[in-house]
Design an enzyme around this catalytic site. Structure first.
Site, PDB file in Angstrom:
ATOM      1  N   CYS A  32       0.847  -1.205   0.000  1.00  0.00           N
ATOM      2  CA  CYS A  32       0.000   0.000   0.000  1.00  0.00           C
ATOM      3  C   CYS A  32       0.883   1.255   0.000  1.00  0.00           C
ATOM      4  O   CYS A  32       0.605   2.229   0.711  1.00  0.00           O
ATOM      5  CB  CYS A  32      -0.947   0.001   1.192  1.00  0.00           C
ATOM      6  SG  CYS A  32      -0.200  -0.376   2.791  1.00  0.00           S
ATOM      7  N   GLY A  33       1.954   1.211  -0.794  1.00  0.00           N
ATOM      8  CA  GLY A  33       2.805   2.381  -0.954  1.00  0.00           C
ATOM      9  C   GLY A  33       3.496   2.773   0.341  1.00  0.00           C
ATOM     10  O   GLY A  33       3.955   1.937   1.117  1.00  0.00           O
TER      11      GLY A  33
END
Length: 293
Positions: free
Chosen positions: A91-92
């Site tokens: 998720c980055g």
């Protein structure tokens, strides 16, 4: 230089990865809508709870009947830091932003000579913080098996925090999480839970200027509402985190899908050029052989 077979296998591998990232993006998009609705629905309740506490706290003032959860211990020697992150990655920079924000806060406290204790809610935050502060982590809350975050999950954490406070384990408690703004914007946030002073509570709520009469006494009401408010604020933080995680994952998987597409185009171009060069080389060899005869 890789062979044609190697390039072909690499293209197939990247295409398979692209299918996975695209599917994960669609799953995150579907979960994001529900998570965003839950986070937005929790905000008015938590704000109204803060407004009610602000009214009662103003009525109590510096009275001896005010509970210790509001007045605190009168010291700031020991700090409890609750770091809420996601249980999974991909998720980055969602988890790293929260962990970095909490890490800077802990280092600042340690530089001031304070004692710091950490509770990690979420596997990723635990993995990041234990590299530097393994000795400071006193507990870890695992929510990997929880499919949908409920108030009971936050309430258990809230009761654990209150129990530590009652046992004199800390003086100030600060909650770290990521506030959801949009798919591409999640803001790392720090919120002080204990002591919940009237000024800080009033800043969170609205309509705190109204005057009420309370039955039973305001101090007794605060003794019941402040523990509930701690659980409510933790619940809101968990919901904000879920929405932020899904938004960040959706954005990260979209970028991964597009990057995979660009890589496939480059590999396909290299494959076609090498294949054309090999065909040309074979034709030259055939022609040269024919002329030699």
């Amino acid at each position: 230089m890789p062979s044609l077979k190697d390039l072909k296998n690499r293209i197939a591998s990247v295409k398979a990865t692209q299918k996975i990232t695209k599917a994960m993006k669609m799953v995150a998009a579907a979960k994001l809508r529900r998570a965003q609705e839950a986070a937005e629905a929790a905000r008015p309740y938590s704000q109204r709870m803060a407004a009610v506490l602000a009214n009662i706290a103003q009525a109590v003032g510096a009275d001896d009947s005010a509970p210790r959860l509001m007045t605190g211990t009168g010291r700031d020697d020991t700090h409890l830091v609750i770091v809420c992150t996601a249980e999974r990655g991909l998720c980055g920079g969602f988890n790293s932003q929260i962990a970095r924000f909490a890490r800077d806060h802990v280092r600042k406290l340690l530089a001031q000579g304070k004692t710091v204790k950490i509770i990690c809610v979420g596997k990723k935050g635990f993995d990041m913080l234990r590299r530097d502060f393994a000795s400071l982590i006193i507990d870890r809350v695992d929510l990997r098996e929880v499919k949908k975050i409920g108030f009971e999950n936050a309430d258990r954490i809230g009761h654990k925090v209150i129990e530590l406070f009652d046992n004199g384990e800390f003086d100030i408690c600060t909650l770290f999480y990521s506030e959801f703004k949009s798919v591409i914007s999640q803001i790392p946030t720090a919120q002080q839970l204990i002591p919940a002073s009237a000024g800080e509570v009033a800043a969170e709520g609205e309509g705190a200027s109204a005057i009420y009469e309370y039955e039973p006494e305001a101090g007794a009401i605060l003794s019941d509402l402040i523990p509930r408010n701690i659980s409510v604020q933790i619940f809101r933080a968990l919901l904000e985190n879920v929405a932020g995680e899904m938004g960040a994952k959706m954005s990260a998987m979209d970028n991964a899908t597009r990057n995979a597409g660009e890589m496939i185009d480059k590999l396909t171009l290299s494959y076609n050029r090498q294949r054309q060069a090999q065909i040309t080389k074979e034709l030259i060899e055939i022609i040269s052989g024919a002329e030699a005869l």
